[in-house]
Design a protein around this motif. Structure first.
Motif, mmCIF file in Angstrom:
data_model
loop_
_atom_site.group_PDB
_atom_site.id
_atom_site.type_symbol
_atom_site.label_atom_id
_atom_site.label_comp_id
_atom_site.label_asym_id
_atom_site.label_seq_id
_atom_site.Cartn_x
_atom_site.Cartn_y
_atom_site.Cartn_z
ATOM 1 N N PRO A 48 -19.494 33.467 -6.897
ATOM 2 C CA PRO A 48 -19.334 32.373 -7.740
ATOM 3 C C PRO A 48 -17.771 32.098 -7.582
ATOM 4 O O PRO A 48 -16.706 32.801 -7.225
ATOM 5 N N GLU A 49 -17.412 30.531 -7.359
ATOM 6 C CA GLU A 49 -16.240 29.968 -7.344
ATOM 7 C C GLU A 49 -15.546 29.569 -8.444
ATOM 8 O O GLU A 49 -16.640 29.069 -9.628
ATOM 9 N N SER A 50 -14.555 29.084 -8.671
ATOM 10 C CA SER A 50 -13.687 28.776 -9.908
ATOM 11 C C SER A 50 -13.196 27.337 -9.333
ATOM 12 O O SER A 50 -12.447 27.240 -8.734
ATOM 13 N N TRP A 51 -13.907 26.340 -10.293
ATOM 14 C CA TRP A 51 -13.438 24.878 -10.085
ATOM 15 C C TRP A 51 -13.297 24.464 -11.681
ATOM 16 O O TRP A 51 -13.917 24.814 -12.508
ATOM 17 N N ARG A 52 -12.626 23.319 -11.555
ATOM 18 C CA ARG A 52 -12.527 22.429 -12.667
ATOM 19 C C ARG A 52 -13.491 21.034 -12.672
ATOM 20 O O ARG A 52 -13.393 20.672 -11.719
ATOM 21 N N TYR A 53 -13.772 20.825 -13.588
ATOM 22 C CA TYR A 53 -14.724 19.542 -13.776
ATOM 23 C C TYR A 53 -14.054 18.399 -14.808
ATOM 24 O O TYR A 53 -13.785 18.724 -15.678
ATOM 25 N N GLY A 54 -14.312 16.920 -14.283
ATOM 26 C CA GLY A 54 -13.988 15.909 -15.376
ATOM 27 C C GLY A 54 -14.834 14.589 -14.712
ATOM 28 O O GLY A 54 -15.335 14.630 -13.597
ATOM 29 N N THR A 55 -14.660 13.693 -15.374
ATOM 30 C CA THR A 55 -15.222 12.383 -15.097
ATOM 31 C C THR A 55 -14.445 11.335 -15.133
ATOM 32 O O THR A 55 -13.396 11.228 -16.303
ATOM 33 N N ILE A 56 -14.684 10.389 -14.286
ATOM 34 C CA ILE A 56 -13.719 9.253 -14.557
ATOM 35 C C ILE A 56 -14.814 7.790 -14.181
ATOM 36 O O ILE A 56 -15.779 8.210 -13.869
ATOM 37 N N GLU A 57 -14.460 6.847 -14.308
ATOM 38 C CA GLU A 57 -15.251 5.873 -14.177
ATOM 39 C C GLU A 57 -15.850 5.726 -12.654
ATOM 40 O O GLU A 57 -15.159 5.678 -11.693
ATOM 41 N N GLY A 58 -17.216 5.893 -12.799
ATOM 42 C CA GLY A 58 -17.886 5.845 -11.392
ATOM 43 C C GLY A 58 -17.821 7.078 -10.659
ATOM 44 O O GLY A 58 -18.487 7.455 -9.505
ATOM 45 N N PHE A 59 -17.154 8.185 -11.125
ATOM 46 C CA PHE A 59 -16.996 9.444 -10.310
ATOM 47 C C PHE A 59 -17.090 10.715 -11.114
ATOM 48 O O PHE A 59 -16.793 10.702 -12.169
ATOM 49 N N GLU A 60 -17.714 11.849 -10.751
ATOM 50 C CA GLU A 60 -17.521 13.100 -11.244
ATOM 51 C C GLU A 60 -16.329 13.751 -10.333
ATOM 52 O O GLU A 60 -16.341 13.645 -9.108
ATOM 53 N N VAL A 61 -15.502 14.471 -11.094
ATOM 54 C CA VAL A 61 -14.349 15.101 -10.392
ATOM 55 C C VAL A 61 -14.548 16.586 -10.212
ATOM 56 O O VAL A 61 -14.660 17.003 -11.506
ATOM 57 N N LEU A 62 -14.478 16.975 -8.952
ATOM 58 C CA LEU A 62 -14.455 18.475 -9.088
ATOM 59 C C LEU A 62 -13.262 19.071 -8.263
ATOM 60 O O LEU A 62 -13.033 18.558 -7.274
ATOM 61 N N THR A 63 -12.554 19.853 -8.711
ATOM 62 C CA THR A 63 -11.316 20.255 -8.372
ATOM 63 C C THR A 63 -10.836 21.754 -8.424
ATOM 64 O O THR A 63 -11.116 22.155 -9.247
ATOM 65 N N ASN A 64 -10.061 22.339 -7.407
ATOM 66 C CA ASN A 64 -9.696 23.440 -7.568
ATOM 67 C C ASN A 64 -8.108 23.525 -7.398
ATOM 68 O O ASN A 64 -7.693 24.724 -7.181
ATOM 69 N N ALA A 65 -7.567 22.512 -7.401
ATOM 70 C CA ALA A 65 -6.167 22.195 -7.595
ATOM 71 C C ALA A 65 -5.669 22.639 -9.142
ATOM 72 O O ALA A 65 -6.543 22.671 -10.103
ATOM 73 N N SER A 66 -4.368 22.789 -9.327
ATOM 74 C CA SER A 66 -4.067 23.021 -10.680
ATOM 75 C C SER A 66 -4.294 21.617 -11.570
ATOM 76 O O SER A 66 -4.390 20.445 -11.017
ATOM 77 N N ASP A 67 -4.222 21.672 -12.857
ATOM 78 C CA ASP A 67 -4.721 20.788 -13.872
ATOM 79 C C ASP A 67 -3.481 19.753 -13.704
ATOM 80 O O ASP A 67 -4.061 18.619 -13.698
ATOM 81 N N LYS A 68 -2.168 20.103 -13.351
ATOM 82 C CA LYS A 68 -1.118 19.192 -13.336
ATOM 83 C C LYS A 68 -1.172 18.237 -12.075
ATOM 84 O O LYS A 68 -1.166 16.874 -12.005
ATOM 85 N N ALA A 69 -1.585 18.995 -11.050
ATOM 86 C CA ALA A 69 -1.695 18.332 -9.786
ATOM 87 C C ALA A 69 -2.863 17.202 -10.001
ATOM 88 O O ALA A 69 -2.542 16.225 -9.533
ATOM 89 N N THR A 70 -4.026 17.805 -10.471
ATOM 90 C CA THR A 70 -5.056 16.783 -10.319
ATOM 91 C C THR A 70 -4.795 15.687 -11.344
ATOM 92 O O THR A 70 -5.169 14.635 -11.027
ATOM 93 N N GLN A 71 -4.410 15.796 -12.520
ATOM 94 C CA GLN A 71 -4.052 14.935 -13.356
ATOM 95 C C GLN A 71 -3.054 13.774 -12.828
ATOM 96 O O GLN A 71 -3.296 12.578 -13.260
ATOM 97 N N ARG A 72 -2.113 14.301 -12.167
ATOM 98 C CA ARG A 72 -1.064 13.381 -11.602
ATOM 99 C C ARG A 72 -1.771 12.437 -10.721
ATOM 100 O O ARG A 72 -1.541 11.179 -10.634
ATOM 101 N N LEU A 73 -2.698 13.044 -9.710
ATOM 102 C CA LEU A 73 -3.409 12.208 -8.835
ATOM 103 C C LEU A 73 -4.263 11.199 -9.469
ATOM 104 O O LEU A 73 -4.329 10.141 -8.892
ATOM 105 N N ILE A 74 -5.035 11.815 -10.241
ATOM 106 C CA ILE A 74 -6.002 10.633 -11.150
ATOM 107 C C ILE A 74 -5.106 9.561 -11.603
ATOM 108 O O ILE A 74 -5.501 8.506 -11.897
ATOM 109 N N ARG A 75 -4.046 10.184 -12.392
ATOM 110 C CA ARG A 75 -3.233 8.902 -12.994
ATOM 111 C C ARG A 75 -2.857 7.931 -12.167
ATOM 112 O O ARG A 75 -3.033 6.706 -12.464
#
Length: 631
Positions: A48-75
């Protein structure tokens, strides 16, 4: 404009309201025994792998980067999408199933691309070996994925010209990665890929590079501005100064030389200096799946030339080339590109001849290449700037941080597996899809993904079991529900149970129920409405008002699909909805592209009962005489 007016009129045929997204009804059907997978190789059941999940308009987001890096990129991505709505207001046509995968550690990006990151790729035909892959856009049908390698900060590229490296402090064999801009580029390609027919590769690349270079903040947007080709990065300037100082103090040969800083992805006016341009016949012939189009970073002359050509035609020389460029784009959508067609588009008046008629100068490929070379060396253009008015609201409103949670194993297997299918890694994709299923996961969207995979790769019986189970489990996948409807339609065609060899009411319901679910997911699909229409044409039962609404809705959404418009008119008439049936028939008579089609609509209209007269409006009551004021 006449067709647009007709489309507006079609919207008034019936009180059609698109169905709500949420539906608490539970599809019914027989209990389905799902297939068993027998694991014979440890590779089929990875840990099993460890990933994080979220959604934005039109996309499912799957990330194994840090929450901070992911949130900055999505912002930053959200701000880019807002800025894009000002400078390029195109419809945001989302795919049925779109994912954004952010790879932040563990070399996961390599799973989606052939070859290891940083390997050399030889570009055929253009004489320039290049490499460079820090992002991917993958698409097939209604599935799409954007994948960002957040782990890669630099890429190795073939150093084709290092003559100025020492002076500028740059290592031309390395290129730095700007992850934000790579995401912007892939998103623009994603939007453009939704057009039918798809835009040429050179146009997608050129527009993508123009848009990805856009600068913005909350109160301003600067668009189409080019950098000074003589600038170098701060790090490169520091390295150059230190190396120059070392050389000055190293008369005895004891001086040292620092390695150059990674090169930046430059605008075309810097990247194409002192470099031969690609001949236009080869330039226009590059396809979307060619290495030149799929590896835009590094020493890629074709990609930068696409940027230069689009920028010059849209923003250069005070709009001199805008009109011929628009004509050229329109013709590219319907015919092959040839030099003669190019000349017919890029022609300019040069005066009157001896006979008094207007004469024209046509630009050949060689003429345009010479013009493009001049533009790369001496750019004459006008950048676009949008600014908030003083005291007015901000142009761009940053979104709150993306909400992230631990991804389930079903979400990880499904999103990664389907992206690998798009990347043509079908064997690895199967392993990703069945791993969570083998561990006992029964998420309906995972079952749908497995069923669609099995159907595509030759296991129809297993596919049907998974798809039916996904439907009963209320999958949100429109493509899976559509496939269930197709399977049931095929069953009904093989053994019609209604009178006269037609479909029974139960068979019609079995087909339409999954189509109603598919209808609720954006974007609308013509195949959903067409299959519903074909089902009603073969039905022994009579449609009702809601069934007519379904088909008329399809005609409103796809008014140029004249078979669908015809069927919708027939079904509306059978349901007793005479007025919309007449309106649809008149639309076909007016806009059908061939005489045979027009005749069919004329015959249909002649067979319809007359439109009932509109009910008279009630007569307003006579005003009461004014009385005397009371005490």
């Amino acid at each position: 404009m006449k067709l647009l007016a007709a489309l507006a009129a079609l919207a008034l045929l019936l009180p059609v309201a698109l169905p709500a997204q949420d539906d608490n009804s539970v599809p019914t059907g027989p209990i389905i025994e799902l297939p068993k997978f027998v694991v014979t190789d440890s590779r089929e059941l990875p840990p099993p792998e460890s990933w994080r999940y979220g959604t934005i308009e039109g996309f499912e987001v799957l990330t194994n980067a840090s929450d901070k890096a992911t949130q900055r990129l999505i912002r930053e991505f959200d701000m880019f999408r807002q800025a894009l709505s000002y400078v390029w207001p195109v419809p945001n046509r989302v795919a049925q199933n779109s994912s954004l995968i952010i790879c932040g550690r563990g070399g996961k990006f390599d799973q989606f691309v052939e070859g290891r990151r940083g390997s050399k790729i030889t570009f055929t035909g253009l004489g320039s070996p290049d490499t460079g892959k820090a992002s991917l856009f993958l698409r097939e049908g209604n599935n799409a994925a954007i994948i960002i390698d957040l782990q890669a900060t630099t890429l190795n590229v073939l150093n084709v010209d290092d003559s100025l490296d020492a002076a500028t402090g740059t290592d031309s064999g390395l290129i730095s990665v700007e992850h934000d801009k790579q995401l912007y580029r892939e998103y623009v390609r994603y939007l453009m890929s939704r057009t039918e027919p798809r835009s040429p590769a050179w146009l997608e690349e050129g527009i993508s590079q123009v848009l990805m270079k856009m600068q913005f903040d909350k109160r301003w947007i600067e668009f189409a501005k080019l950098e000074d080709p003589n600038t170098v990065s701060t790090q490169a300037a520091m390295v150059a100064d230190l190396n120059a100082l070392s050389a000055a103090n190293g008369d005895d040969g004891g001086g040292f030389t620092l390695p150059g800083a990674p090169a930046e992805d430059r605008d075309f006016n810097a990247a194409l200096r002192r470099r031969a341009l690609v001949p236009l016949d080869k330039f226009f012939a590059v396809t979307h799946d060619a290495p030149e189009a799929m590896n835009p970073l590094g020493n890629n002359r074709w990609a930068k030339q696409a940027y230069a050509f689009v920028h010059m035609c849209l923003y250069g020389y005070k709009g001199k080339y805008q009109k011929p460029f628009m004509q050229f784009m329109q013709r590219c959508a319907r015919e092959p590109v040839t030099e003669q067609m190019f000349k017919e588009c890029f022609r300019f008046p040069k005066g009157k001849g001896k006979d008094g008629k207007e004469t024209f100068r046509e630009m050949s490929y060689a003429d345009m290449l010479m013009e493009l070379r001049s533009y790369c060396e001496f750019t004459v253009y006008e950048a676009k700037v949008f600014q908030s008015t003083k005291g007015g609201p901000d142009l761009i409103v940053p979104a709150p941080p993306l909400a992230l949670r631990d991804a389930t194993q079903s979400e990880i297997g499904r999103i990664k597996g389907e992206a690998m299918v798009l990347a043509r890694h079908t064997a690895e994709a199967r392993g990703e899809l069945i791993a969570p299923y083998t561990r006992g996961e029964r998420d309906p969207n995972l079952l749908a993904a497995i069923g669609l995979y099995e159907k595509s790769y030759g296991e129809p019986e297993r596919a049907r079991k998974f798809l039916e189970a996904a439907y009963v489990g209320k999958t949100t996948r429109a493509d899976a529900n559509l496939e269930v409807a197709r399977l049931r339609y095929t069953d009904a065609m093989a053994k019609p149970a209604g009178a006269g060899g037609r479909f029974s009411a139960a068979q019609v319901k079995a087909v339409l129920d999954p189509l109603q679910l598919a209808r609720k997911r954006p974007p609308p699909l013509t195949t959903v409405y067409e299959l519903a229409g074909d089902t009603w044409l073969r039905s022994s039962a009579e449609p009702k008002h809601d069934d007519a609404v379904f088909l008329v809705e399809g005609a409103q959404l796809f008014p140029t699909r004249f078979k669908l418009v015809y069927v919708a008119a027939v079904v509306a008439a059978r349901a007793g909805e005479v007025q919309p049936a007449h309106a649809l028939a008149e639309h076909g008579i007016k806009y059908a592209p061939d005489p045979v089609g027009k005749k069919r609509f004329e015959e249909l209209k002649a067979s319809l009962p007359p439109v009932p007269p509109a009910a008279p409006e009630p007569t307003p009551p006579a005003p009461r005489p004014a009385g005397k004021a009371g005490r």
